[in-house]
Design an enzyme around this catalytic site. Structure first.
Site, PDB file in Angstrom:
ATOM      1  N   ASP A  91       0.868  -1.255   0.039  1.00 41.68           N
ATOM      2  CA  ASP A  91      -0.096  -0.026  -0.073  1.00 41.68           C
ATOM      3  C   ASP A  91       1.063   1.299  -0.105  1.00 41.68           C
ATOM      4  O   ASP A  91       1.454   1.376   1.009  1.00 41.68           O
ATOM      5  CB  ASP A  91      -0.876  -0.193   1.280  1.00 41.68           C
ATOM      6  CG  ASP A  91      -1.853  -0.967   1.457  1.00 41.68           C
ATOM      7  OD1 ASP A  91      -1.874  -1.718   0.243  1.00 41.68           O
ATOM      8  OD2 ASP A  91      -2.851  -0.967   2.115  1.00 41.68           O
ATOM      9  N   LYS A 153      -6.985   3.794  -2.838  1.00 40.76           N
ATOM     10  CA  LYS A 153      -7.435   3.581  -1.235  1.00 40.76           C
ATOM     11  C   LYS A 153      -7.772   5.339  -0.864  1.00 40.76           C
ATOM     12  O   LYS A 153      -6.918   6.198  -1.398  1.00 40.76           O
ATOM     13  CB  LYS A 153      -6.517   3.067  -0.083  1.00 40.76           C
ATOM     14  CG  LYS A 153      -6.537   1.690  -0.579  1.00 40.76           C
ATOM     15  CD  LYS A 153      -5.322   0.963   0.362  1.00 40.76           C
ATOM     16  CE  LYS A 153      -5.984   0.987   1.934  1.00 40.76           C
ATOM     17  NZ  LYS A 153      -5.212   0.258   2.661  1.00 40.76           N
ATOM     18  N   LYS A 182     -10.731   0.936  -2.084  1.00 40.22           N
ATOM     19  CA  LYS A 182     -10.763   0.333  -0.800  1.00 40.22           C
ATOM     20  C   LYS A 182     -10.744   1.354   0.010  1.00 40.22           C
ATOM     21  O   LYS A 182     -10.317   2.374   0.067  1.00 40.22           O
ATOM     22  CB  LYS A 182      -9.399  -0.481  -0.674  1.00 40.22           C
ATOM     23  CG  LYS A 182      -9.747  -1.724   0.275  1.00 40.22           C
ATOM     24  CD  LYS A 182      -8.513  -2.752   0.319  1.00 40.22           C
ATOM     25  CE  LYS A 182      -9.103  -3.969   0.739  1.00 40.22           C
ATOM     26  NZ  LYS A 182      -8.807  -5.131   1.181  1.00 40.22           N
TER      27      LYS A 182
END
Length: 182
Positions: A91, A153, A182
């Site tokens: 991430d 995200k 997400k």
């Protein structure tokens, strides 16, 4: 009908005071509930990978976290090292300042460097929506799609605010069908 949401959960501990016992507990819970992954700081990837060996739970780590202000070469090295130590997902945080300044080539090369270094593993790009205008959110989601990110995200959880339903809808539309939110 009840849906098993556990397989969508990234069980996370990114606190700077996290200790070995906290990582053990996180991994134990993730295995018990069959979560998708555990997300830990890079220093814990190797340890978490050993604890989760033989399970279906992936190890995820954060790159350029939480500010996104690291040099692209550093982010790429961090991603490559994490994958070598057992991470199956990374991430990364975008270079927020570059995006805000309209330096889209820098944002794109930053994401592309981590995409290349992540060796085909799952790449989630954190765009930190609370700092961005809707136009910036759209632009960075398009860049993420161009770079082959698997997910976008909303936030690190360390900024001013988190996800909103409006941001998720905007991001899904802007990123297109190949990139998940997400």
């Amino acid at each position: 009908k009840f849906m098993n949401i556990a397989k969508y959960i990234d069980h996370t501990i990114l606190k700077p005071i996290a200790q070995r016992k906290d990582i053990e507990q996180l991994c134990l819970e993730a295995k018990e509930h069959n979560f998708a992954s555990v997300c830990v700081n890079p220093c814990w990837v190797s340890y978490a990978s050993k604890l989760l060996e033989g399970s279906s739970v992936k190890v995820c780590t954060v790159i350029g976290f939480p500010l996104g202000a690291n040099d692209s070469k550093v982010k790429a090295f961090e991603a490559k090292t994490a994958i070598e130590q057992g991470a199956g997902e990374v991430d990364m945080v975008i270079n927020i300042g570059a995006l805000k300044a309209g330096e889209y080539d820098l944002v794109k090369s930053d994401i592309a460097a981590v995409r290349a270094a992540s060796q085909g593993e799952v790449l989630k790009v954190i765009i930190e929506t609370s700092y961005l205008t809707n136009e910036e959110k759209q632009k960075v989601c398009q860049i993420c799609a161009e770079c082959g990110a698997d997910f976008v995200k909303t936030s690190t959880g360390f900024s001013q605010s988190g996800a909103t339903a409006e941001d998720v809808a905007l991001m899904a539309k802007a990123a297109g069908p190949k990139v998940k939110v997400k």
